[in-house]
Design an enzyme around this catalytic site. Structure first.
Site, PDB file in Angstrom:
ATOM      1  N   GLN A   1      22.005  14.978 -12.306  1.00  0.00           N
ATOM      2  CA  GLN A   1      21.271  15.919 -11.457  1.00  0.00           C
ATOM      3  C   GLN A   1      22.153  16.439 -10.315  1.00  0.00           C
ATOM      4  OE1 GLN A   1      18.413  17.461 -11.735  1.00  0.00           O
ATOM      5  NE2 GLN A   1      17.830  16.456 -13.642  1.00  0.00           N
ATOM      6  N   SER A   2      23.439  16.517 -10.546  1.00  0.00           N
ATOM      7  CA  SER A   2      24.387  16.942  -9.519  1.00  0.00           C
ATOM      8  C   SER A   2      24.227  18.414  -9.143  1.00  0.00           C
ATOM      9  CB  SER A   2      25.814  16.705 -10.018  1.00  0.00           C
ATOM     10  OG  SER A   2      26.760  17.376  -9.216  1.00  0.00           O
ATOM     11  N   ASN A   3      24.051  18.671  -7.848  1.00  0.00           N
ATOM     12  CA  ASN A   3      24.049  20.057  -7.362  1.00  0.00           C
ATOM     13  C   ASN A   3      25.422  20.691  -7.543  1.00  0.00           C
ATOM     14  OD1 ASN A   3      21.326  20.109  -6.268  1.00  0.00           O
ATOM     15  ND2 ASN A   3      22.079  18.799  -4.629  1.00  0.00           N
TER      16      ASN A   3
ATOM     17  N   ALA B   1      27.694  20.029  -9.808  1.00  0.00           N
ATOM     18  CA  ALA B   1      27.933  20.368 -11.214  1.00  0.00           C
ATOM     19  C   ALA B   1      27.211  21.663 -11.581  1.00  0.00           C
ATOM     20  CB  ALA B   1      27.478  19.217 -12.115  1.00  0.00           C
TER      21      ALA B   1
END
Length: 339
Positions: free
Chosen positions: A81-83, A85
């Protein structure tokens, strides 16, 4: 480029323009009434493509360097859930580059939030089975070798984009803030509060303020590390950035603080206080924060105000984005809904 007390001169750096202009600087009048302090906000949740967020300021220069080197593939990593990425995938799409996202662990979880947007953007997702920034960087370097063997020219971006090239974006963000503030006739802020993850954003602001001779205090509300670990990492980012620019770094940490009291159960898990702060901002200003980063930073700021730790200060909250996490953690808002 010259400015400030130290009259810094920086050579031109390759840049892929992503931002559509300055992000808004505005007062939070109704939120301030509830908090009992004068609070402004810098809206880096409105940086442009990919739903916006602070990482685009870094990616302008990271992708600028990648394009300058003739790269055709961008590799980065983080949690599923990386912003960072998600925004890397969006920026790569705009630049005509392939994006390969290497995620921690062995499961992505439900196809929602940032992960869903990654898929829509066409990014390739790889589960590494590894954890931590060091483990993910090792996985990225291994994947970069695989890409070279396949005839590609990859560009590796560490977790969070926290390299001197990327952090330079927040040195310029400091200058943008000061230019806005001066044009609006606003006195210097006494304190700036920002969520602290990998540390590159705060390091860039720190160096920007230092070069300006600013007396504004910088506070990073940590969302995952104790200050005993976060401060040396932050110092390392600042020193590397200063060396890359070609200036002497700040002599000590007297103008910057890391507060580790508010990250809740653990990184990536919403806290009751953070979600309450998200509701307050939304219901007083119509602005959304997220439960992983900005909501916890808001909660920390509110508690510091309540305890009298920020008495009499004009405060700026630097919003770093992260909206998709609201949808990924929808259940947490149902569980502690105080409406």
């Amino acid at each position: 480029m010259t400015w400030g007390k130290n009259r810094i001169v920086k050579k031109e750096t390759p840049r892929f323009p992503i931002l559509t202009g300055e992000t808004p600087l505005q007062p939070l009048r109704r939120f301030s009434e509830h908090a009992g302090a004068e609070i402004w906000i810098k809206r880096d949740d409105l940086t442009g493509i990919g739903v916006g967020g602070n990482k685009l300021r870094k990616l302008e220069f990271l992708l600028g360097e990648a394009l300058d080197r003739g790269c055709d593939l961008v590799l980065t990593g983080g949690s599923p859930q990386s912003n960072h990425a998600r925004l890397t995938a969006a920026a790569a799409a705009a630049a005509g580059l392939k994006a390969r996202l290497l995620f921690a662990g062995r499961r992505t979880g439900p196809m929602q939030g940032n992960l869903l947007l990654d898929r829509i953007l066409g990014a390739e997702v790889i589960l590494t089975g590894k954890y931590g920034t060091k483990g993910l960087l090792e996985a990225m370097e291994e994947e970069a070798e695989n890409a070279r063997s396949a005839g590609l020219n990859p560009y590796v971006i560490p977790v969070g984009g926290s390299t001197p090239v990327g952090d330079w974006g927040y040195v310029l963000a400091w200058r943008e803030l000061e230019s806005q503030r001066e044009r609006m006739g606003i006195p210097p802020f006494d304190e700036i509060v920002v969520a602290l993850g990998t540390g590159g954003t705060l390091a860039g602001l720190w160096i920007g303020g230092f070069l300006d001779g600013s007396k504004t205090r910088l506070t990073g509300i940590s969302v995952w590390e104790t200050k005993e670990r976060a401060i040396p990492e932050l110092r390392g980012h600042a020193e590397n950035l200063a060396a890359w620019i070609g200036v002497t770094p700040p002599p000590d940490e007297s103008g910057v603080e890391v507060d580790d009291r508010f990250f809740g159960p653990k990184y990536g898990v919403p806290s009751e206080a953070g979600n309450a702060a998200i509701r307050l901002l939304a219901r007083t200003e119509g602005i959304f924060a997220d439960p992983v980063y900005t909501g916890k930073a808001l909660a920390g700021m509110l508690e510091r105000i309540r305890r009298g730790e920020m008495a009499g200060r004009r405060i700026l909250f630097w919003h770093t984005g992260g909206l998709p996490a609201v949808f990924a953690h929808a259940a947490s808002f149902e569980e502690d809904d105080g409406s």
